[in-house]
Write an enzyme that holds these catalytic residues in place. Structure first.
Site, short mmCIF file in Angstrom:
data_model
loop_
_atom_site.label_atom_id
_atom_site.label_comp_id
_atom_site.label_asym_id
_atom_site.label_seq_id
_atom_site.Cartn_x
_atom_site.Cartn_y
_atom_site.Cartn_z
N HIS A 5 -53.10 -7.35 -1.56
CA HIS A 5 -52.24 -7.65 -0.40
C HIS A 5 -53.13 -8.16 0.75
O HIS A 5 -53.77 -9.18 0.60
CB HIS A 5 -51.45 -6.37 -0.05
CG HIS A 5 -50.35 -6.52 0.94
ND1 HIS A 5 -49.92 -7.72 1.44
CD2 HIS A 5 -49.58 -5.57 1.53
CE1 HIS A 5 -48.93 -7.51 2.30
NE2 HIS A 5 -48.69 -6.20 2.38
N HIS A 56 -48.18 -15.17 -5.86
CA HIS A 56 -47.30 -14.51 -4.88
C HIS A 56 -46.05 -14.04 -5.61
O HIS A 56 -45.55 -14.71 -6.50
CB HIS A 56 -46.90 -15.49 -3.77
CG HIS A 56 -46.41 -14.80 -2.55
ND1 HIS A 56 -45.12 -14.36 -2.44
CD2 HIS A 56 -47.04 -14.45 -1.41
CE1 HIS A 56 -44.97 -13.77 -1.26
NE2 HIS A 56 -46.11 -13.80 -0.61
N ASP A 93 -53.58 -16.22 2.18
CA ASP A 93 -54.92 -15.61 2.33
C ASP A 93 -56.03 -16.49 1.81
O ASP A 93 -57.20 -16.12 1.90
CB ASP A 93 -54.94 -14.26 1.60
CG ASP A 93 -54.02 -13.27 2.27
OD1 ASP A 93 -53.41 -12.45 1.57
OD2 ASP A 93 -53.89 -13.34 3.51
C1 SDX Z 1 -50.15 -11.36 0.60
O1 SDX Z 1 -45.58 -10.08 -0.58
C2 SDX Z 1 -45.96 -10.75 0.45
O2 SDX Z 1 -45.23 -11.45 1.13
C3 SDX Z 1 -47.44 -10.59 0.80
C4 SDX Z 1 -47.97 -11.59 1.83
C5 SDX Z 1 -47.46 -11.28 3.22
O3 SDX Z 1 -47.43 -12.20 4.06
O4 SDX Z 1 -47.22 -10.06 3.51
O5 SDX Z 1 -47.59 -12.90 1.48
C6 SDX Z 1 -49.50 -11.55 1.92
O6 SDX Z 1 -50.44 -10.24 0.24
C7 SDX Z 1 -50.37 -12.56 -0.28
C8 SDX Z 1 -50.96 -12.18 -1.68
C9 SDX Z 1 -52.47 -11.90 -1.55
N1 SDX Z 1 -52.99 -11.35 -2.83
C10 SDX Z 1 -53.86 -12.09 -3.59
O7 SDX Z 1 -54.18 -13.24 -3.36
C11 SDX Z 1 -54.41 -11.32 -4.80
C12 SDX Z 1 -54.25 -12.15 -6.09
N2 SDX Z 1 -52.82 -12.27 -6.40
C13 SDX Z 1 -52.27 -11.51 -7.48
O8 SDX Z 1 -52.81 -10.22 -7.61
C14 SDX Z 1 -50.73 -11.57 -7.54
O9 SDX Z 1 -50.41 -12.90 -7.55
C15 SDX Z 1 -49.89 -10.87 -6.49
C16 SDX Z 1 -50.30 -9.44 -6.29
C17 SDX Z 1 -49.96 -11.59 -5.18
C18 SDX Z 1 -48.42 -10.89 -6.97
O10 SDX Z 1 -48.35 -10.04 -8.07
P1 SDX Z 1 -47.07 -10.09 -9.08
O11 SDX Z 1 -45.89 -10.70 -8.42
O12 SDX Z 1 -46.96 -8.71 -9.65
O13 SDX Z 1 -47.53 -11.13 -10.21
P2 SDX Z 1 -48.08 -10.76 -11.64
O14 SDX Z 1 -49.37 -9.98 -11.50
O15 SDX Z 1 -46.98 -10.14 -12.43
O16 SDX Z 1 -48.45 -12.20 -12.24
C19 SDX Z 1 -47.49 -12.98 -12.94
C20 SDX Z 1 -48.32 -13.87 -13.87
C21 SDX Z 1 -49.31 -13.06 -14.74
O17 SDX Z 1 -49.55 -13.85 -15.92
P3 SDX Z 1 -48.96 -13.29 -17.33
O18 SDX Z 1 -49.54 -11.90 -17.51
O19 SDX Z 1 -47.46 -13.29 -17.14
O20 SDX Z 1 -49.49 -14.30 -18.33
O21 SDX Z 1 -49.16 -14.76 -13.10
C22 SDX Z 1 -50.54 -14.42 -13.33
C23 SDX Z 1 -50.57 -13.02 -13.94
O22 SDX Z 1 -51.73 -12.88 -14.77
N3 SDX Z 1 -51.18 -14.36 -12.00
C24 SDX Z 1 -52.47 -14.67 -11.78
C25 SDX Z 1 -52.66 -14.47 -10.39
N4 SDX Z 1 -51.52 -14.06 -9.83
C26 SDX Z 1 -50.61 -13.99 -10.83
N5 SDX Z 1 -53.46 -15.06 -12.61
C27 SDX Z 1 -54.66 -15.27 -12.04
N6 SDX Z 1 -54.94 -15.12 -10.71
C28 SDX Z 1 -53.96 -14.73 -9.87
N7 SDX Z 1 -54.21 -14.56 -8.56
#
Ligand code: SDX
Length: 376
Positions: free
Chosen positions: A218, A258, A312
């Site tokens: 996050h 996201h 971010d």
């Molecule tokens: C913020 O929610 C908000 O609005 C938050 C925010 C705000 O303003 O408050 O926007 C701010 O927190 C933005 C997010 C910052 N976090 C990161 O950048 C960390 C990296 N991101 C991931 O951990 C992830 O994308 C999340 C946590 C942001 C979202 O998680 P989800 O919705 O649970 O997504 P998921 O893990 O279920 O992923 C779905 C698929 C998966 O692939 P499969 O297993 O289905 O094959 O997408 C892939 C994931 O592996 N994936 C990624 C990825 N994010 C998703 N693969 C590689 N790198 C990534 N960053």
């Protein structure tokens, strides 16, 4: 009956504050597009809009600014707490500690629509003084309250960095404060709402939100995204790093993905432009070029999965170019989001809230009689 993992698609409140179109990548505060607000409004105007529902007249704006500026003055015990923290403590933890401490004087807190806006303004002011002093403390400087000036962004920058701020830097800070101001109910805002749903006070609810914001999934992502760029070192090294760490080791690409956006996060485009316009030092330019190359590679790899860069990804580069250390990035996110948190808390309290109490699906042992275990 099944559990919703990560509360995906679970709606916990009605809101008139922020709307996100995840498919088209559109973000609006009270119906206004984020691009228009960043272009034409100041942080104070947008903070007022979120708390009161309309953009302020100049009279309303002046009154609002005055009540926020009263919050610049920190109680002495809060300054003592900040200066007692380890020098290298992450600024976000300092912020969380200070707000948890200030909840001590809220024991007879009674929420009411008449007082909550004044409390919100006080909190917005306190947040700026606490976060600025967290940075002063890490630089070994004497702590001091923010001095009122022509803008919250300038007052914050000049106290935090202990120097005069150029107009271009103030504009970047003001826009960053608008960009991170609110985003509906992410994990941190949800934590604030769970706390305030028990009729806990606003300071405690903010402390709960900060605790949730901290993690790298996050708010901590801006720091981990920037650390990624620094570790790669140059644009030429992006491909090798990506193949080893993201493709083979399946590490997450920080600053990407996201829960709601299935295309580019509109905030990331604005941060990218700001970072491009503000970087001057060669070191910062190299980081920016590395980040751009990595973005290209990331979209190539994950675009088909609707995983794109989020807010971010570039924000840390803009913060760094203004002069903030990496361990301030999440605190800068929290500073801005404090307004979103108090706006959601006010909105929830006005809606005759019910205490948040979800369930857990039991799958442990069935009923069984106790045969006392002998231990001797
Ligand atoms: C913020 O929610 C908000 O609005 C938050 C925010 C705000 O303003 O408050 O926007 C701010 O927190 C933005 C997010 C910052 N976090 C990161 O950048 C960390 C990296 N991101 C991931 O951990 C992830 O994308 C999340 C946590 C942001 C979202 O998680 P989800 O919705 O649970 O997504 P998921 O893990 O279920 O992923 C779905 C698929 C998966 O692939 P499969 O297993 O289905 O094959 O997408 C892939 C994931 O592996 N994936 C990624 C990825 N994010 C998703 N693969 C590689 N790198 C990534 N960053």
């Amino acid at each position: 009956m099944d559990i919703s993992s990560g509360l995906e698609d679970v709606y916990i409140k009605h809101t008139g504050l922020t709307s996100i179109d995840g498919e088209k990548g559109i973000l609006r505060y009270r119906g206004y597009n984020i691009n228009d607000l960043v272009e034409h409004s100041t942080f104070e105007e947008v903070a007022y809009l979120m708390l009161y529902g309309e953009l302020p007249t100049s009279e309303q704006l002046r009154t609002f600014k005055n009540s926020v500026e009263k919050g610049y003055l920190l109680p002495d015990y809060v300054k003592q707490i900040i200066s007692s923290m380890p020098r290298e403590a992450e600024a976000l933890s300092v912020y969380m500690t200070a707000f948890a401490a200030m909840s001590a004087s809220e024991s007879n807190f009674k929420w009411s629509p008449q007082t909550d806006k004044a409390k919100a303004a006080e909190i917005i002011g306190h947040a700026a003084s606490v976060v600025a002093n967290a940075n002063r403390h890490s630089m070994g400087l004497q702590l001091r309250d923010l001095a009122p000036s022509d803008s919250y962004a300038r007052s914050f920058l000049e106290a935090a960095l202990d120097r005069k701020a150029e107009q271009g830097e103030v504009r970047v800070m003001d826009r960053a404060l608008i960009l991170y101001l609110d985003h509906e109910v992410p994990a941190s805002t949800t934590a604030a709402l769970v706390a305030c749903s028990t009729l806990s006070d606003m300071y405690s609810s903010i402390a709960a939100a900060i605790a949730a914001l901290k993690g790298p999934l996050h708010g901590g992502a801006a720091e981990s995204a920037y650390t990624q760029f620094a570790r790669i070192g140059s644009p030429e090294k992006v491909d090798a790093w990506f193949n080893e760490n993201i493709v083979e080791k399946k590490q997450k690409l920080m600053g990407f993905g996201h829960r709601v956006y299935k295309t580019y996060d509109p905030r990331m485009k604005i941060f990218k432009k700001m970072a491009t316009d503000i970087v001057k030092r060669d070191e910062d330019r190299n980081i920016l070029l590395t980040a751009e190359k990595l973005e290209e590679r990331g979209v190539e790899q994950f675009g088909a999965k609707h995983v794109y860069p989020n807010t971010d990804y570039y924000s840390g580069i803009a913060y760094r170019a203004v002069g903030f250390p990496v361990n301030m990035f999440t605190a800068l996110f929290a500073l801005s989001r404090t307004t979103g948190w108090v706006a959601h808390i006010s909105e929830y309290n006005e809606s005759e809230p019910r205490i948040m109490r979800p369930r857990a699906l039991y799958k442990g042992p069935g009923p069984r009689d106790l045969a006392p275990v002998s231990h001797h």
